[in-house]
Design a protein around this motif. Sequence first.
Motif, PDB file in Angstrom:
ATOM      1  N   UNK A 157       0.804  -1.236   0.000  1.00  0.00           N
ATOM      2  CA  UNK A 157       0.000   0.000   0.000  1.00  0.00           C
ATOM      3  C   UNK A 157       0.827   1.271   0.000  1.00  0.00           C
ATOM      4  N   UNK A 158       2.123   1.180   0.305  1.00  0.00           N
ATOM      5  CA  UNK A 158       2.954   2.372   0.296  1.00  0.00           C
ATOM      6  C   UNK A 158       3.260   2.833  -1.129  1.00  0.00           C
ATOM      7  N   UNK A 159       3.043   1.962  -2.104  1.00  0.00           N
ATOM      8  CA  UNK A 159       3.291   2.303  -3.510  1.00  0.00           C
ATOM      9  C   UNK A 159       1.984   2.773  -4.140  1.00  0.00           C
ATOM     10  N   UNK A 160       2.003   3.973  -4.691  1.00  0.00           N
ATOM     11  CA  UNK A 160       0.797   4.535  -5.308  1.00  0.00           C
ATOM     12  C   UNK A 160       1.110   5.018  -6.719  1.00  0.00           C
TER      13      UNK A 160
ATOM     14  N   UNK B 212     -10.195   4.495   3.645  1.00  0.00           N
ATOM     15  CA  UNK B 212      -8.833   3.970   3.558  1.00  0.00           C
ATOM     16  C   UNK B 212      -7.844   5.062   3.193  1.00  0.00           C
ATOM     17  N   UNK B 213      -8.313   6.111   2.522  1.00  0.00           N
ATOM     18  CA  UNK B 213      -7.391   7.163   2.135  1.00  0.00           C
ATOM     19  C   UNK B 213      -6.897   7.965   3.320  1.00  0.00           C
ATOM     20  N   UNK B 214      -7.627   7.922   4.427  1.00  0.00           N
ATOM     21  CA  UNK B 214      -7.228   8.664   5.614  1.00  0.00           C
ATOM     22  C   UNK B 214      -6.410   7.823   6.585  1.00  0.00           C
ATOM     23  N   UNK B 215      -6.198   6.564   6.265  1.00  0.00           N
ATOM     24  CA  UNK B 215      -5.448   5.678   7.152  1.00  0.00           C
ATOM     25  C   UNK B 215      -3.960   5.802   6.893  1.00  0.00           C
ATOM     26  N   UNK B 216      -3.127   5.463   7.877  1.00  0.00           N
ATOM     27  CA  UNK B 216      -1.669   5.523   7.686  1.00  0.00           C
ATOM     28  C   UNK B 216      -1.221   4.629   6.546  1.00  0.00           C
ATOM     29  N   UNK B 217      -0.107   5.009   5.925  1.00  0.00           N
ATOM     30  CA  UNK B 217       0.438   4.205   4.827  1.00  0.00           C
ATOM     31  C   UNK B 217       0.769   2.806   5.324  1.00  0.00           C
ATOM     32  N   UNK B 218       0.466   1.831   4.501  1.00  0.00           N
ATOM     33  CA  UNK B 218       0.757   0.451   4.848  1.00  0.00           C
ATOM     34  C   UNK B 218      -0.392  -0.270   5.499  1.00  0.00           C
ATOM     35  N   UNK B 219      -1.481   0.437   5.819  1.00  0.00           N
ATOM     36  CA  UNK B 219      -2.619  -0.201   6.474  1.00  0.00           C
ATOM     37  C   UNK B 219      -3.236  -1.250   5.553  1.00  0.00           C
ATOM     38  N   UNK B 220      -3.501  -2.430   6.114  1.00  0.00           N
ATOM     39  CA  UNK B 220      -4.085  -3.531   5.354  1.00  0.00           C
ATOM     40  C   UNK B 220      -5.576  -3.599   5.674  1.00  0.00           C
ATOM     41  N   UNK B 221      -6.392  -3.695   4.647  1.00  0.00           N
ATOM     42  CA  UNK B 221      -7.842  -3.806   4.836  1.00  0.00           C
ATOM     43  C   UNK B 221      -8.286  -5.208   4.464  1.00  0.00           C
TER      44      UNK B 221
ATOM     45  N   UNK C 202     -12.335  -1.764  12.551  1.00  0.00           N
ATOM     46  CA  UNK C 202     -12.693  -3.135  12.193  1.00  0.00           C
ATOM     47  C   UNK C 202     -12.217  -3.498  10.787  1.00  0.00           C
ATOM     48  N   UNK C 203     -11.399  -4.547  10.709  1.00  0.00           N
ATOM     49  CA  UNK C 203     -10.903  -5.017   9.426  1.00  0.00           C
ATOM     50  C   UNK C 203      -9.741  -4.216   8.879  1.00  0.00           C
ATOM     51  N   UNK C 204      -9.211  -3.245   9.622  1.00  0.00           N
ATOM     52  CA  UNK C 204      -8.108  -2.418   9.132  1.00  0.00           C
ATOM     53  C   UNK C 204      -6.934  -2.563  10.095  1.00  0.00           C
TER      54      UNK C 204
END
Length: 388
Positions: free
Chosen positions: A57-60, A82-91, A369-371
Amino acid sequence: MNKQMVIVAVISAAIGAGLVAVTGDWLADSDSSTEVTKADAEKSGRKPLFYRNPMNPEITSPVPAKDNMGMDYIPVYADDEAGNLPAGTVTIDPVTVQNMGVRTATVERRTISRVISTVGRVDYDEQHLYRLHPKIEGWIEKLWIDTTGEPVKKGDILLSIYSPQLVSTQQEYLLALKNLQTLEASPFTDVRRGAEELLTTSLERLRLLDVPEHQIEELRSTGKVKKELHIHAPASGIVTHVGVRDGQYVTPRDELYSIADLSKVWVLVDIYEEELPWVKVGDEAVMTVLAAPGREFHGRLTYIYPYAETKTRTIKARLEFDNPDMLLKPGMFADVKIHASARKDIIAVPSEAIVRSGTREKVFVVRAPGKFEPRDVTIGVSSGGWTE
């Protein structure tokens, strides 16, 4: 913290391999849903802010793209959480989380303790080893203790020795004593002081040559020179070596006896490198030996050697045990348990929650939840399924 942080406790194999596999399946199964999502987005007029690599997720990318595995980048919209979550967050959707068997646990402040099991070897207490050498040259007249293994007490006579040097020193003492008796009535102070100093010097020479006090007293009272002088045991213990025999000529280089006090013994144990952070001087130890079945010996760790053994890559530690019944013999092997000092009030997580990549360690923090957000951590000691 405003939020309670929760650690994802997943077995390393599951989080390392299962998560990737699940992610891959989820992406593969969602190809059609992605098209639906794009179609819905186009109908609703939404435009992606950017596109994110599904595996990292760090690659955009600002435009649609595929990763090196051929999977489409995932669009991220302005109103997408998800756009407001820290980089690398897995959903991960809840169904997949349950299928993976992901478990969570709260970070805790705990007291962690550990018992280290090792083997040791009983040895002499080096601080209670005595090696006896004569301070004069002479001949052994009689051995009072002539076999290895005999117990002795401090002050016991070990042998008698004849030495011309001792004989002449006795004669000097008797002459000084007689001279003082003759001159003690002299009206001249310097004469009396000189006679006293001569007697003191000759007496000191006898003591420096280890002539026992009882023989000095006998010499003073009888006025007769003794041919044989005694050498006494410097301490109580067991004779571990007899170095002379009757009639032998000895010099200060010759070891007459070696005596070991076994009322206390050392036990040398090997500590592995990963166990070293746990142990410290003062830790309690419990030992058992085959020679005393059913009995435990209690002692303490008194020293950790400042080097590692080259062949075993272990560090030696020294334990001390009382040995009043003389059951512990140097050379015995022993099973030892060291009760390492407890680490109190430390922040700990389940050891399963730590993902080890080989170069660093991570845990996954539940953001919603789930993130799951990965975070690098520095770990400490581990025990009982928990890690600092």
